[in-house]
Design a protein around this motif. Sequence first.
Motif, PDB file in Angstrom:
ATOM      1  N   LYS A   1       0.849  -1.184   0.000  1.00 61.95           N
ATOM      2  CA  LYS A   1       0.000   0.000   0.000  1.00 61.95           C
ATOM      3  C   LYS A   1       0.888   1.238   0.000  1.00 61.95           C
ATOM      4  CE  LYS A   1      -4.183   1.634   1.868  1.00 61.95           C
ATOM      5  NZ  LYS A   1      -5.190   1.710   2.892  1.00 61.95           N
ATOM      6  N   ILE A   2       0.781   2.031  -1.049  1.00 62.48           N
ATOM      7  CA  ILE A   2       1.591   3.248  -1.141  1.00 62.48           C
ATOM      8  C   ILE A   2       0.657   4.431  -1.358  1.00 62.48           C
ATOM      9  CG2 ILE A   2       3.495   4.368  -2.383  1.00 62.48           C
ATOM     10  CD1 ILE A   2       4.286   1.538  -3.404  1.00 62.48           C
ATOM     11  N   MET A   3       0.913   5.495  -0.601  1.00 61.91           N
ATOM     12  CA  MET A   3       0.093   6.704  -0.717  1.00 61.91           C
ATOM     13  C   MET A   3       0.046   7.200  -2.158  1.00 61.91           C
ATOM     14  SD  MET A   3       0.823  10.065   1.433  1.00 61.91           S
ATOM     15  CE  MET A   3       0.585  10.021   3.150  1.00 61.91           C
ATOM     16  N   ALA A   4      -1.083   7.757  -2.583  1.00 57.55           N
ATOM     17  CA  ALA A   4      -1.183   8.357  -3.918  1.00 57.55           C
ATOM     18  C   ALA A   4      -0.144   9.472  -4.062  1.00 57.55           C
ATOM     19  CB  ALA A   4      -2.587   8.899  -4.129  1.00 57.55           C
ATOM     20  N   PRO A   5       0.270   9.780  -5.265  1.00 54.97           N
ATOM     21  CA  PRO A   5       1.312  10.808  -5.423  1.00 54.97           C
ATOM     22  C   PRO A   5       0.830  12.161  -4.912  1.00 54.97           C
ATOM     23  CG  PRO A   5       0.337  10.242  -7.558  1.00 54.97           C
ATOM     24  CD  PRO A   5      -0.165   9.248  -6.566  1.00 54.97           C
ATOM     25  N   PRO A   6       1.756  13.030  -4.523  1.00 51.32           N
ATOM     26  CA  PRO A   6       1.341  14.362  -4.077  1.00 51.32           C
ATOM     27  C   PRO A   6       0.675  15.076  -5.247  1.00 51.32           C
ATOM     28  CG  PRO A   6       3.695  14.330  -4.499  1.00 51.32           C
ATOM     29  CD  PRO A   6       3.215  12.920  -4.616  1.00 51.32           C
ATOM     30  N   THR A   7      -0.274  15.926  -4.927  1.00 52.61           N
ATOM     31  CA  THR A   7      -1.013  16.551  -6.020  1.00 52.61           C
ATOM     32  C   THR A   7      -0.844  18.065  -6.024  1.00 52.61           C
ATOM     33  OG1 THR A   7      -2.917  16.447  -4.572  1.00 52.61           O
ATOM     34  CG2 THR A   7      -2.738  14.748  -6.256  1.00 52.61           C
ATOM     35  N   ASP A   8      -0.077  18.564  -5.056  1.00 51.53           N
ATOM     36  CA  ASP A   8       0.130  20.012  -5.054  1.00 51.53           C
ATOM     37  C   ASP A   8       1.076  20.424  -6.181  1.00 51.53           C
ATOM     38  OD1 ASP A   8       2.306  18.784  -3.991  1.00 51.53           O
ATOM     39  OD2 ASP A   8       2.619  20.232  -2.377  1.00 51.53           O
ATOM     40  N   CYS A   9       1.593  19.431  -6.905  1.00 51.44           N
ATOM     41  CA  CYS A   9       2.444  19.730  -8.057  1.00 51.44           C
ATOM     42  C   CYS A   9       1.604  20.126  -9.269  1.00 51.44           C
ATOM     43  CB  CYS A   9       3.308  18.522  -8.396  1.00 51.44           C
ATOM     44  SG  CYS A   9       2.321  17.032  -8.597  1.00 51.44           S
ATOM     45  N   VAL A  10       0.305  19.866  -9.198  1.00 45.22           N
ATOM     46  CA  VAL A  10      -0.562  20.191 -10.331  1.00 45.22           C
ATOM     47  C   VAL A  10      -1.311  21.485 -10.034  1.00 45.22           C
ATOM     48  CG1 VAL A  10      -2.420  19.368 -11.817  1.00 45.22           C
ATOM     49  CG2 VAL A  10      -0.864  17.737 -10.763  1.00 45.22           C
ATOM     50  N   THR A  11      -1.217  22.454 -10.929  1.00 42.28           N
ATOM     51  CA  THR A  11      -1.829  23.747 -10.657  1.00 42.28           C
ATOM     52  C   THR A  11      -3.031  23.992 -11.556  1.00 42.28           C
ATOM     53  OG1 THR A  11      -0.140  24.630 -12.117  1.00 42.28           O
ATOM     54  CG2 THR A  11       0.186  24.962  -9.775  1.00 42.28           C
ATOM     55  N   PRO A  12      -4.229  23.873 -10.981  1.00 43.54           N
ATOM     56  CA  PRO A  12      -5.431  24.164 -11.761  1.00 43.54           C
ATOM     57  C   PRO A  12      -5.607  25.676 -11.951  1.00 43.54           C
ATOM     58  CG  PRO A  12      -6.022  23.701  -9.491  1.00 43.54           C
ATOM     59  CD  PRO A  12      -4.531  23.503  -9.599  1.00 43.54           C
ATOM     60  N   ILE A  13      -6.494  26.040 -12.853  1.00 46.21           N
ATOM     61  CA  ILE A  13      -6.820  27.458 -13.029  1.00 46.21           C
ATOM     62  C   ILE A  13      -7.711  27.922 -11.889  1.00 46.21           C
ATOM     63  CG2 ILE A  13      -7.948  29.134 -14.562  1.00 46.21           C
ATOM     64  CD1 ILE A  13      -7.287  27.237 -16.901  1.00 46.21           C
ATOM     65  N   GLY A  14      -8.639  27.078 -11.484  1.00 43.58           N
ATOM     66  CA  GLY A  14      -9.556  27.401 -10.384  1.00 43.58           C
ATOM     67  C   GLY A  14     -10.922  27.827 -10.896  1.00 43.58           C
ATOM     68  N   GLU A  15     -11.944  27.483 -10.099  1.00 35.53           N
ATOM     69  CA  GLU A  15     -13.323  27.734 -10.539  1.00 35.53           C
ATOM     70  C   GLU A  15     -13.598  29.219 -10.762  1.00 35.53           C
ATOM     71  OE1 GLU A  15     -15.885  25.720  -7.739  1.00 35.53           O
ATOM     72  OE2 GLU A  15     -15.117  23.736  -8.302  1.00 35.53           O
ATOM     73  N   ASP A  16     -13.128  30.063  -9.825  1.00 30.01           N
ATOM     74  CA  ASP A  16     -13.387  31.499  -9.936  1.00 30.01           C
ATOM     75  C   ASP A  16     -12.851  32.061 -11.233  1.00 30.01           C
ATOM     76  OD1 ASP A  16     -14.596  31.504  -7.579  1.00 30.01           O
ATOM     77  OD2 ASP A  16     -13.048  32.615  -6.468  1.00 30.01           O
ATOM     78  N   LEU A  17     -11.597  31.707 -11.492  1.00 26.43           N
ATOM     79  CA  LEU A  17     -10.928  32.269 -12.649  1.00 26.43           C
ATOM     80  C   LEU A  17     -11.567  31.766 -13.950  1.00 26.43           C
ATOM     81  CD1 LEU A  17      -8.616  34.177 -13.043  1.00 26.43           C
ATOM     82  CD2 LEU A  17      -7.090  32.240 -13.256  1.00 26.43           C
ATOM     83  N   ILE A  18     -12.036  30.538 -13.929  1.00 23.18           N
ATOM     84  CA  ILE A  18     -12.696  30.005 -15.128  1.00 23.18           C
ATOM     85  C   ILE A  18     -13.978  30.790 -15.394  1.00 23.18           C
ATOM     86  CG2 ILE A  18     -13.906  28.012 -16.092  1.00 23.18           C
ATOM     87  CD1 ILE A  18     -11.838  26.231 -14.687  1.00 23.18           C
ATOM     88  N   VAL A  19     -14.769  30.988 -14.328  1.00 24.16           N
ATOM     89  CA  VAL A  19     -16.018  31.746 -14.509  1.00 24.16           C
ATOM     90  C   VAL A  19     -15.697  33.172 -14.962  1.00 24.16           C
ATOM     91  CG1 VAL A  19     -17.960  32.776 -13.274  1.00 24.16           C
ATOM     92  CG2 VAL A  19     -17.419  30.363 -12.963  1.00 24.16           C
ATOM     93  N   LYS A  20     -14.681  33.773 -14.332  1.00 18.10           N
ATOM     94  CA  LYS A  20     -14.280  35.131 -14.738  1.00 18.10           C
ATOM     95  C   LYS A  20     -13.887  35.162 -16.211  1.00 18.10           C
ATOM     96  CE  LYS A  20     -12.510  37.281 -10.605  1.00 18.10           C
ATOM     97  NZ  LYS A  20     -11.272  37.274  -9.818  1.00 18.10           N
ATOM     98  N   GLY A  21     -13.091  34.198 -16.593  1.00 18.12           N
ATOM     99  CA  GLY A  21     -12.635  34.139 -17.982  1.00 18.12           C
ATOM    100  C   GLY A  21     -13.809  33.997 -18.943  1.00 18.12           C
ATOM    101  N   LEU A  22     -14.738  33.110 -18.594  1.00 14.18           N
ATOM    102  CA  LEU A  22     -15.903  32.916 -19.459  1.00 14.18           C
ATOM    103  C   LEU A  22     -16.739  34.196 -19.528  1.00 14.18           C
ATOM    104  CD1 LEU A  22     -17.045  29.307 -18.397  1.00 14.18           C
ATOM    105  CD2 LEU A  22     -16.027  29.968 -20.575  1.00 14.18           C
ATOM    106  N   LYS A  23     -16.927  34.834 -18.356  1.00 12.13           N
ATOM    107  CA  LYS A  23     -17.749  36.047 -18.320  1.00 12.13           C
ATOM    108  C   LYS A  23     -17.150  37.151 -19.172  1.00 12.13           C
ATOM    109  CE  LYS A  23     -20.390  35.824 -14.068  1.00 12.13           C
ATOM    110  NZ  LYS A  23     -20.452  36.172 -12.654  1.00 12.13           N
ATOM    111  N   LYS A  24     -15.810  37.219 -19.127  1.00  9.93           N
ATOM    112  CA  LYS A  24     -15.123  38.273 -19.867  1.00  9.93           C
ATOM    113  C   LYS A  24     -15.343  38.103 -21.358  1.00  9.93           C
ATOM    114  CE  LYS A  24     -10.460  39.352 -20.081  1.00  9.93           C
ATOM    115  NZ  LYS A  24      -9.104  39.060 -19.577  1.00  9.93           N
ATOM    116  N   GLU A  25     -15.391  36.860 -21.798  1.00 13.92           N
ATOM    117  CA  GLU A  25     -15.382  36.624 -23.238  1.00 13.92           C
ATOM    118  C   GLU A  25     -16.742  36.244 -23.813  1.00 13.92           C
ATOM    119  OE1 GLU A  25     -13.012  37.153 -25.358  1.00 13.92           O
ATOM    120  OE2 GLU A  25     -11.682  37.879 -23.782  1.00 13.92           O
ATOM    121  N   ILE A  26     -17.636  35.761 -22.961  1.00 12.65           N
ATOM    122  CA  ILE A  26     -18.895  35.224 -23.490  1.00 12.65           C
ATOM    123  C   ILE A  26     -20.073  35.847 -22.758  1.00 12.65           C
ATOM    124  CG2 ILE A  26     -20.279  33.109 -23.687  1.00 12.65           C
ATOM    125  CD1 ILE A  26     -17.237  31.822 -23.720  1.00 12.65           C
ATOM    126  N   ASP A  27     -20.984  36.426 -23.531  1.00 16.34           N
ATOM    127  CA  ASP A  27     -22.178  37.035 -22.957  1.00 16.34           C
ATOM    128  C   ASP A  27     -23.237  35.952 -22.800  1.00 16.34           C
ATOM    129  OD1 ASP A  27     -24.377  38.658 -22.347  1.00 16.34           O
ATOM    130  OD2 ASP A  27     -24.878  38.768 -24.488  1.00 16.34           O
TER     131      ASP A  27
END
Lengths: 526, 526
Positions: B311-337
Amino acid sequence: MKKEVKNRTAEDFAKEQREISISEFFLKNKHLLGFDNTRKALLTTIKEAVDNSLDACEDARILPEIKIIVEEISEERFKVTVEDNGPGIVKEQVPKIFAKLLYGSKFHKLKCSRGQQGIGISAAVMYGQLTTGKAAHITSKIQKGKQAHHYELHIDTKKNEPEIINDILVDWNKDRGTKVQIFLEAKYQKGKQGIDEYLRQTAIVNPHLDLTYTNPEKQKIEFPRATKELPKEPKEIKPHPYGVELGILMKMLQDSSSSKLSGFLQKDFCRVSSKVAKEICEKANLPEKARPKRIAKQEIENLMKAIKNTKIMAPPTDCVTPIGEDLIVKGLKKEIDADFYAAVTRPPSVYRGNPFIVEAGIAYGGSIPSDDLIRLLRFANRVPLQYQQSAGAITKSVINTAWRNYGLSQSRGALPSGPVVIMVHIASVWVPFTSESKEAIAHYPEIIKEIKLALQECGRKLGNFIRKNVKAKEQRERINLFENYIPELASSLNNLTGDKKEEIEENLKKILKKGLPELEKNGQTE
Amino acid sequence: MKKEVKNRTAEDFAKEQREISISEFFLKNKHLLGFDNTRKALLTTIKEAVDNSLDACEDARILPEIKIIVEEISEERFKVTVEDNGPGIVKEQVPKIFAKLLYGSKFHKLKCSRGQQGIGISAAVMYGQLTTGKAAHITSKIQKGKQAHHYELHIDTKKNEPEIINDILVDWNKDRGTKVQIFLEAKYQKGKQGIDEYLRQTAIVNPHLDLTYTNPEKQKIEFPRATKELPKEPKEIKPHPYGVELGILMKMLQDSSSSKLSGFLQKDFCRVSSKVAKEICEKANLPEKARPKRIAKQEIENLMKAIKNTKIMAPPTDCVTPIGEDLIVKGLKKEIDADFYAAVTRPPSVYRGNPFIVEAGIAYGGSIPSDDLIRLLRFANRVPLQYQQSAGAITKSVINTAWRNYGLSQSRGALPSGPVVIMVHIASVWVPFTSESKEAIAHYPEIIKEIKLALQECGRKLGNFIRKNVKAKEQRERINLFENYIPELASSLNNLTGDKKEEIEENLKKILKKGLPELEKNGQTE
């Protein structure tokens, strides 16, 4: 924000730069070569070996006999054996052909063949080594009476060079041929993307092939050859001047063995006669006797323009060998129970100087399920393409054809639906695949255009059949309805005219029969 | 059948075998690298340069400022300039980084980055050379006060090595940075697959980027940065033991600098503590002190099995950087009415030992056309994917999601239709693309599963909105209909009860109003 470390500089980054060997690259990206998962790995391994065997036999004008044995030696571990009766491979070439990526005889040629890159079989060897640690076993014999040489090979993935584990002479009760044995992690599964289906489709489009296949369930399946005639021998051609790019032209001039420009043009290209060569030189303002190696860069640009502005015959197309309409219909009939079959072989066409031919076949009705999307069979140089259906030019062309015109229903952006099997084959001296695993054809506009024309031609034939059929059916229904009224009508007429009721009835029925069109329901071919 | 030539033998075929350099391979298969046609070539060239600039700036923790100039210098001939304020590249590395395929710093690392193969920018240089014969110009400066080095480079495609045409020192009025200039045959065209759209999408998902773009029409377009915060620094991780294959483990043991097996396991993998290492060694029946280089093949197989059974712990995941929900919504709002926006960032997951994160965003209604298939925006490690939409895991997942459950119409095998934009982003230390041109993501089941979960979550939010909206609309329509009958009803009631007609009308209206639900129509976000 706290800074934990000093920001890194160009010098820090420089230390991380490294060369990547092509083997390392493909080891990490093995899905590019068709080794995405264990099921597909089994298919790809067999496919690469069979492609090579068929190419070798056809090149040596030998009627191919291929034996395939797939054995599960432990859980998810398989041994694949592919044996052919081809010309064999000379001893010195075996290690590189089987254990070095990007090594082969087909890459630098323009000729219809299944293999083209010099990657496939070595990739299978590499995958076997990656997943089981085991060497690939290759046995090859090139002459009756001689012994066969037997190799056990690894790939040194850091150097992309073969590593010879064992190298011996063995007796082999066979005139000539090559046997490849690869141990690999795999999964055996039937279905649309399995090896059974691959072999079935391969047999359809290679009727000259005699194939024996023993599956992991130890069932021996025979695909006897349907014809003793080899396909026409594919011819190698030189590149066509219209397809050459500036950078390639520069390299060709540099590498040329000709001492004169005019000779270079005639020798290194197809369709350049001495007259055409002269015209090109004149237009480029270059002497015919100019030394190819000495032509300056600006002059090469002029040469390019001159080529583009000179009328040059399209490349020869007898180098491309289609399957043919008859054989396609035969193949479809053999495998698919339908009411209607049609096939079209388009005239040869050219993309970027490369001749190619598109063929399409269609089967309709019968026992093909009618409540689903159509089934699409794709082939390139007689090799079935079973994966990446949605990625390639063939599917795109099918989706973009207006099948409603031909009596099928179709939703926007989707394949049509109905009881239909469509097959598309492209034959070319160089098939542009979307990936090294050769699963789908790249979106070249000239190719898409030809596929659509072939599909439309098949579509029209299908449309005619459906129209006739549907019309006839409707008419029959109308007549049946009318038939029910005949007794009543006959009575009335009998009352009015006094003629015999039975006679009147018979006459009415005769009239109706005339209106009913003849219709052969089974095995129609246009 | 007449035989014109003697059948060829193994010896004849042997003479045709040749090595293929990786540059030759990709020159002939340039569509694999994104150079299918002149329009795409322009996009790919810019994309490769911008990817490198952004990676370099983020690695050096510099807020990126990128200037792009695209000039048409003659018909179909372009000059592309991409200049950044990154850390620069040390002199010795410039030729190989820009003029040797498969050379780079990212291939051997597991770390979120845009580039990963060491092919892209050299491929652009090679394409420029192929189509124009011109060298690429690279200027780089690594330190304030120093001069910049300027190179003019070709690729020797036969050897896959840089050819230095010119190499000088120049003054450059800039602290640090790199400027790439490539001359190429290209076509400038706007639209979904053009460079303008690429830059727009790049700006959306890289809000820390300051971008200036001068298009071939000499219009200067500015994309100012929206935030001064750099994305979290991506961390490099070691491979996870569960993702390793037998052949790789053999190679790692061979290459290890550790003198003991236990040390090797802890140092060369993530999530292996001394306790876990001990457990693995025990299960494999190998001493912890065993020398990694000396472990025999059969023992390595045991080691593999031991790893799988520990049994080995799953790999660390802080190495993966998502954009984030807020920024995605902001990005969509900026570009799409639109009338409705939602986003989902899934928790990290793992495929073959590689951590990854899937994010999805959705916009509905507003001015999005409602009579067409939905529009799909795809991203991988913050890079827009504009080609091969139908080939990849993202499109497959969208098609295989049951959008009818969420109120959209959808034909079998097709994208749903309606006034919807869907965006999907996958971030990973290693993104498995379907080809070297990095246009679509390979069909790994774990990735498809995560994409579908993200889409379903977005879909449920959308479904709630549509249901509320549609229900409310229907209710309003019912009420409106009833309202028309109020005067008549009031008259009748007035006749029956003798109450004042006006009072009755008013009361009836009040009752109706109560039944009408509140509804914010604009800018809803869940």
